[in-house]
Write a protein that holds these residues in place. Structure first.
Motif, PDB file in Angstrom:
ATOM      1  N   GLN A 140       0.726  -1.358  -0.065  1.00 30.49           N
ATOM      2  CA  GLN A 140      -0.338  -0.325   0.038  1.00 30.49           C
ATOM      3  C   GLN A 140       0.859   1.062  -0.492  1.00 30.49           C
ATOM      4  O   GLN A 140       1.007   2.279  -0.946  1.00 30.49           O
ATOM      5  N   HIS A 141       2.143   1.202   0.826  1.00 32.51           N
ATOM      6  CA  HIS A 141       2.731   2.361   0.688  1.00 32.51           C
ATOM      7  C   HIS A 141       3.304   2.687  -0.615  1.00 32.51           C
ATOM      8  O   HIS A 141       3.751   3.530  -1.284  1.00 32.51           O
ATOM      9  N   LEU A 142       3.954   1.497  -1.326  1.00 35.77           N
ATOM     10  CA  LEU A 142       4.139   1.286  -2.279  1.00 35.77           C
ATOM     11  C   LEU A 142       3.667   2.098  -3.742  1.00 35.77           C
ATOM     12  O   LEU A 142       4.142   2.920  -4.788  1.00 35.77           O
ATOM     13  N   GLN A 143       2.378   1.501  -3.851  1.00 33.51           N
ATOM     14  CA  GLN A 143       1.419   1.776  -4.872  1.00 33.51           C
ATOM     15  C   GLN A 143       1.394   3.673  -4.090  1.00 33.51           C
ATOM     16  O   GLN A 143       0.337   4.296  -5.235  1.00 33.51           O
ATOM     17  N   ALA A 144       1.054   3.911  -2.970  1.00 39.37           N
ATOM     18  CA  ALA A 144       0.639   5.452  -3.190  1.00 39.37           C
ATOM     19  C   ALA A 144       2.058   5.985  -3.704  1.00 39.37           C
ATOM     20  O   ALA A 144       1.717   7.515  -4.197  1.00 39.37           O
ATOM     21  N   LEU A 145       3.091   5.862  -3.464  1.00 42.85           N
ATOM     22  CA  LEU A 145       4.590   6.409  -4.218  1.00 42.85           C
ATOM     23  C   LEU A 145       4.409   6.473  -5.857  1.00 42.85           C
ATOM     24  O   LEU A 145       4.322   7.233  -6.261  1.00 42.85           O
ATOM     25  N   GLU A 146       3.479   4.851  -6.208  1.00 43.04           N
ATOM     26  CA  GLU A 146       3.668   5.308  -7.069  1.00 43.04           C
ATOM     27  C   GLU A 146       2.396   5.890  -8.221  1.00 43.04           C
ATOM     28  O   GLU A 146       2.886   6.385  -9.126  1.00 43.04           O
ATOM     29  N   LYS A 147       1.542   5.838  -7.016  1.00 42.79           N
ATOM     30  CA  LYS A 147       0.384   6.858  -7.908  1.00 42.79           C
ATOM     31  C   LYS A 147       0.772   8.273  -8.016  1.00 42.79           C
ATOM     32  O   LYS A 147       0.045   8.781  -9.382  1.00 42.79           O
ATOM     33  N   PHE A 148       1.275   8.501  -7.475  1.00 44.30           N
ATOM     34  CA  PHE A 148       1.906  10.844  -6.873  1.00 44.30           C
ATOM     35  C   PHE A 148       2.952  10.492  -7.457  1.00 44.30           C
ATOM     36  O   PHE A 148       3.231  11.597  -8.482  1.00 44.30           O
ATOM     37  N   TYR A 149       3.817   9.555  -7.920  1.00 43.93           N
ATOM     38  CA  TYR A 149       5.122  10.004  -8.755  1.00 43.93           C
ATOM     39  C   TYR A 149       4.942   8.846  -9.982  1.00 43.93           C
ATOM     40  O   TYR A 149       6.051   9.827 -10.656  1.00 43.93           O
ATOM     41  N   GLY A 150       4.244   8.141 -10.226  1.00 41.54           N
ATOM     42  CA  GLY A 150       4.887   7.202 -11.153  1.00 41.54           C
ATOM     43  C   GLY A 150       5.883   7.254 -11.455  1.00 41.54           C
ATOM     44  O   GLY A 150       7.005   6.639 -10.533  1.00 41.54           O
ATOM     45  N   ASP A 151       6.448   6.018 -12.963  1.00 45.26           N
ATOM     46  CA  ASP A 151       7.450   6.281 -13.527  1.00 45.26           C
ATOM     47  C   ASP A 151       9.236   7.053 -13.884  1.00 45.26           C
ATOM     48  O   ASP A 151       9.986   7.168 -13.419  1.00 45.26           O
ATOM     49  N   GLU A 152       8.766   8.880 -13.106  1.00 53.15           N
ATOM     50  CA  GLU A 152       9.528   9.302 -13.639  1.00 53.15           C
ATOM     51  C   GLU A 152       9.610  10.615 -12.372  1.00 53.15           C
ATOM     52  O   GLU A 152      10.097  11.634 -12.735  1.00 53.15           O
ATOM     53  N   CYS A 153       9.228   9.693 -10.992  1.00 52.19           N
ATOM     54  CA  CYS A 153       9.762  10.611 -10.048  1.00 52.19           C
ATOM     55  C   CYS A 153      11.083  10.810  -9.570  1.00 52.19           C
ATOM     56  O   CYS A 153      12.336  10.184 -10.432  1.00 52.19           O
ATOM     57  N   PRO A 154      11.106  12.314  -9.429  1.00 57.00           N
ATOM     58  CA  PRO A 154      12.792  12.425  -9.883  1.00 57.00           C
ATOM     59  C   PRO A 154      13.396  12.169  -8.290  1.00 57.00           C
ATOM     60  O   PRO A 154      14.701  12.297  -8.180  1.00 57.00           O
ATOM     61  N   TYR A 155      13.344  11.559  -7.347  1.00 58.56           N
ATOM     62  CA  TYR A 155      13.615  11.625  -5.685  1.00 58.56           C
ATOM     63  C   TYR A 155      13.613  10.297  -5.507  1.00 58.56           C
ATOM     64  O   TYR A 155      14.937   9.780  -5.251  1.00 58.56           O
ATOM     65  N   PHE A 156      13.214   9.035  -6.339  1.00 56.12           N
ATOM     66  CA  PHE A 156      13.946   7.428  -6.071  1.00 56.12           C
ATOM     67  C   PHE A 156      13.279   6.837  -7.612  1.00 56.12           C
ATOM     68  O   PHE A 156      12.176   7.210  -8.204  1.00 56.12           O
ATOM     69  N   SER A 157      13.794   5.578  -8.118  1.00 55.62           N
ATOM     70  CA  SER A 157      13.283   4.836  -9.133  1.00 55.62           C
ATOM     71  C   SER A 157      12.663   3.591  -8.484  1.00 55.62           C
ATOM     72  O   SER A 157      12.905   3.030  -7.993  1.00 55.62           O
ATOM     73  N   LEU A 158      11.561   3.480  -9.086  1.00 53.67           N
ATOM     74  CA  LEU A 158      10.545   2.347  -8.951  1.00 53.67           C
ATOM     75  C   LEU A 158      11.849   0.902  -8.972  1.00 53.67           C
ATOM     76  O   LEU A 158      12.170   0.000 -10.526  1.00 53.67           O
ATOM     77  N   ILE A 159      11.870   0.102  -8.640  1.00 53.67           N
ATOM     78  CA  ILE A 159      12.162  -1.242  -8.849  1.00 53.67           C
ATOM     79  C   ILE A 159      11.634  -2.350  -8.400  1.00 53.67           C
ATOM     80  O   ILE A 159      10.260  -2.135  -7.980  1.00 53.67           O
ATOM     81  N   ASN A 160      12.149  -3.246  -8.806  1.00 50.01           N
ATOM     82  CA  ASN A 160      10.651  -5.520  -7.858  1.00 50.01           C
ATOM     83  C   ASN A 160      10.159  -5.115  -6.638  1.00 50.01           C
ATOM     84  O   ASN A 160      11.241  -4.830  -5.807  1.00 50.01           O
ATOM     85  N   LYS A 161       9.173  -4.534  -6.347  1.00 49.53           N
ATOM     86  CA  LYS A 161       8.872  -4.495  -5.523  1.00 49.53           C
ATOM     87  C   LYS A 161       9.703  -3.666  -4.357  1.00 49.53           C
ATOM     88  O   LYS A 161       9.482  -3.851  -2.762  1.00 49.53           O
ATOM     89  N   GLY A 162      10.126  -2.306  -4.432  1.00 49.33           N
ATOM     90  CA  GLY A 162      10.788  -1.474  -3.968  1.00 49.33           C
ATOM     91  C   GLY A 162      10.962  -0.667  -4.856  1.00 49.33           C
ATOM     92  O   GLY A 162      10.321  -0.116  -5.747  1.00 49.33           O
ATOM     93  N   ILE A 163      11.397   0.860  -3.978  1.00 48.68           N
ATOM     94  CA  ILE A 163      12.204   1.907  -4.678  1.00 48.68           C
ATOM     95  C   ILE A 163      13.848   2.064  -4.351  1.00 48.68           C
ATOM     96  O   ILE A 163      13.688   0.726  -3.282  1.00 48.68           O
ATOM     97  N   LYS A 164      14.483   2.878  -5.208  1.00 50.22           N
ATOM     98  CA  LYS A 164      15.666   2.552  -5.074  1.00 50.22           C
ATOM     99  C   LYS A 164      16.289   4.615  -5.140  1.00 50.22           C
ATOM    100  O   LYS A 164      15.900   5.662  -6.024  1.00 50.22           O
ATOM    101  N   CYS A 165      16.652   4.820  -3.843  1.00 52.43           N
ATOM    102  CA  CYS A 165      16.767   6.381  -3.819  1.00 52.43           C
ATOM    103  C   CYS A 165      18.205   6.695  -4.818  1.00 52.43           C
ATOM    104  O   CYS A 165      18.625   5.715  -5.052  1.00 52.43           O
ATOM    105  N   ASN A 166      18.119   8.093  -4.759  1.00 48.43           N
ATOM    106  CA  ASN A 166      19.096   8.452  -5.898  1.00 48.43           C
ATOM    107  C   ASN A 166      19.745   9.635  -5.457  1.00 48.43           C
ATOM    108  O   ASN A 166      19.896   9.115  -3.669  1.00 48.43           O
TER     109      ASN A 166
END
Length: 405
Positions: free
Chosen positions: A28-54
Motif C-alpha cells: 500500500q505504501h509503495l502503491q501510494a508512491l507510485e500513484k503520486f510520482y509514477g515512473d518518472e519520480c525525481p527522488y527515487f526509481s521504482l524497482i521490483n517491489k520497492g524503491i531505490k533512492c538517488n
C-alpha cells in the motif's frame, strides 16, 4: 496512528516487507508512491517491489511511515552524523529570509527535517500573529439590514420576499479573509495532519488564526500571488507554505496514504554550501554564482547554454584573474574523476579564459594538481575533508580553495 521512520542513505533501496518497530513497508505504501510520482519520480526509481533512492535527500512522509534519505560521502554509516550535516547545510543555504528571531536556534533543536521546517513555519506564523494579520478589501454578496452597497435585485426578491427589512447587496468588506491568509491556514492544517512531534503545538496556532474558508492551492495560486510592499514580511511563511503544499498529495479515498515529500538534490546543495562558505570567508576575492551564457547557437530555435557552478575573480597587479570551480557530491575513494567531468572543465577553461579550473569533491583531504596536455593549463581535483563541526568544515573548504588559488 503509529508513525515509524525508515532511514536510508543515498542510492539505497527500500523493499516491501522491510520492518522497523513492528511497522512494515507495505505494498500500500509503495502503491501510494507510485500513484503520486509514477515512473518518472525525481527522488527515487521504482524497482521490483520497492524503491531505490538517488542523489536526492530529505524525507518522504507516506501513510504511517516516514522515509528519511541521508547524504553520505564516506564509508561511515552514522545516521546522526549525516542527519546533522544535512540539517546544518540546509539551514545555511536556505533561501528563506528568516524573520523569526529564534530561527537560528530552534527551541526543539530539531533532529529531523520535517520538524525543522514545521517549527520554522510555526514560528513565522506566530510572528505574523503577534504583529497582527493584515486586512484587505474584498467584495461579498449577502443579506444586510441596511441598504449598503449595490442591490442585487434578483436575489433580493428571491431571498427577502418575506423579510422586507433586509437587502441582498454586493458590498465591500475590510477584513483578514483573503487568499494569502487562506494559503497560510491550508499549510497549518497540513502540518497538523502530518505532525508527529508532540512538542510542536500546531493546534494552538490554528486556534489563534482566524476562521477562513478553504481554497484549492496549486502552483498557479503562487504564480498569480502579488504581495507588494505591504506583505513583504509574509515572504518566508509563504515560501515554506509553498514548499509544503505543492509537495503534499492527500489520499482522497480514505486518508490512509497521504504523501508529503521534502527532498533536495545533494549535488545542488553541495554547490550552494561551497558557494556560501567561500562568499562569506574567502578574502580579497569576488565569489559569484555564474549565470547561464550562450555557448552555441544554431538558428533562432536551437541554442545551448553553459553555467559553471562557481566563478572566483581575484585581483592581481595586472588585472583580474578568473578561476572556475565545478562541485560534485561524490567521493572518489582514491580514484580519478570521470572523463566527462574533466571535459566539462576544459570547456570552462577555454570559454571563460580561466587562470585555473578545479573539481571540488567531499572526501579525504587532498589536492591533485594536473593540467590539460594541449594548452598546459592547470586543472586540479580538490577533495575537502568532512568535519562534524560545521565551522571547521567551512574552514576546510575556504583553506583548501584559498591554498589552491
Amino acid at each position: 496512528m503509529k508513525k515509524v521512520r525508515f532511514t536510508l542513505f543515498e542510492h539505497e533501496t527500500l523493499k516491501v516487507g522491510q520492518e522497523k518497530d513492528s511497522v512494515v513497508f507495505t505494498m500500500q505504501h509503495l502503491q501510494a508512491l507510485e500513484k503520486f510520482y509514477g515512473d518518472e519520480c525525481p527522488y527515487f526509481s521504482l524497482i521490483n517491489k520497492g524503491i531505490k533512492c538517488n542523489e536526492h535527500v530529505g524525507v518522504i512522509h507516506v501513510g504511517n511511515i516516514i522515509i528519511e534519505v541521508l547524504p553520505k560521502a564516506d564509508r561511515s554509516n552514522s545516521e546522526n552524523k549525516w542527519r546533522e550535516l544535512l540539517i546544518r547545510m540546509l539551514k545555511m543555504v536556505s533561501s528563506f529570509n528568516v524573520s523569526a528571531p529564534t530561527s537560528s536556534f530552534l527551541s526543539l533543536q530539531s533532529n529531523y527535517i520535517l520538524d525543522l521546517y514545521f517549527e520554522l513555519y510555526l514560528k513565522e506564523i506566530d510572528l505574523l500573529l503577534h504583529k497582527g494579520l493584515i486586512k484587505k478589501y474584498r467584495r461579498v454578496d449577502n443579506n444586510q439590514k441596511a441598504l449598503k452597497g449595490r442591490l442585487q435585485l434578483s436575489k433580493h426578491l428571491q431571498k427577502n420576499i418575506i423579510h422586507k427589512e433586509r437587502f441582498y447587496v454586493n458590498h465591500t468588506v475590510y477584513d483578514q479573509e483573503h487568499q494569502i491568509h487562506q494559503i497560510l491556514l491550508q499549510a497549518l492544517k497540513c502540518i497538523e495532519l502530518l505532525n508527529t512531534n508532540p512538542k510542536l503545538n500546531v493546534t494552538s496556532v490554528i486556534f489563534r488564526f482566524p476562521e477562513l474558508s478553504d481554497i484549492h492551492v496549486s502552483k498557479y495560486t503562487f504564480e498569480k500571488l502579488n504581495l507588494g510592499r505591504k506583505f513583504k514580511h509574509y515572504e518566508t511563511a509563504l515560501s515554506i507554505a509553498k514548499l509544503i503544499l505543492l509537495n503534499f498529495h492527500p489520499d482522497l479515498s480514505n486518508g490512509q496514504s497521504d504523501v508529503l515529500a521534502l527532498m533536495f538534490n545533494m549535488n545542488n546543495l553541495w554547490e550552494k554550501f561551497v558557494f556560501f562558505s567561500l562568499r562569506q570567508r574567502l578574502k580579497n576575492c569576488t565569489v559569484k554564482e555564474q549565470g547561464s551564457k550562450l555557448f552555441w547557437e544554431g538558428g533562432s530555435s536551437h541554442q545551448s547554454f553553459m553555467k559553471p557552478d562557481i566563478i572566483i575573480e581575484k585581483p592581481i597587479d595586472e588585472g583580474i584573474k578568473t578561476f572556475v570551480l565545478d562541485t560534485k557530491w561524490k567521493n572518489l575513494y582514491g580514484g580519478s574523476p570521470s572523463a566527462q567531468d574533466l571535459r566539462q572543465l576544459y570547456v570552462y577553461h577555454q570559454f571563460y579564459d580561466a587562470e585555473k579550473v578545479a573539481l571540488v569533491y567531499p572526501g579525504e583531504k587532498d589536492t591533485i594538481e594536473g593540467q590539460f596536455q594541449k594548452e598546459g593549463r592547470e586543472c586540479a581535483v580538490i577533495q575537502i575533508s568532512y568535519n562534524d563541526n560545521l565551522e571547521t568544515f567551512i574552514d576546510n573548504i575556504v583553506e583548501d580553495i584559498e591554498g589552491w588559488l
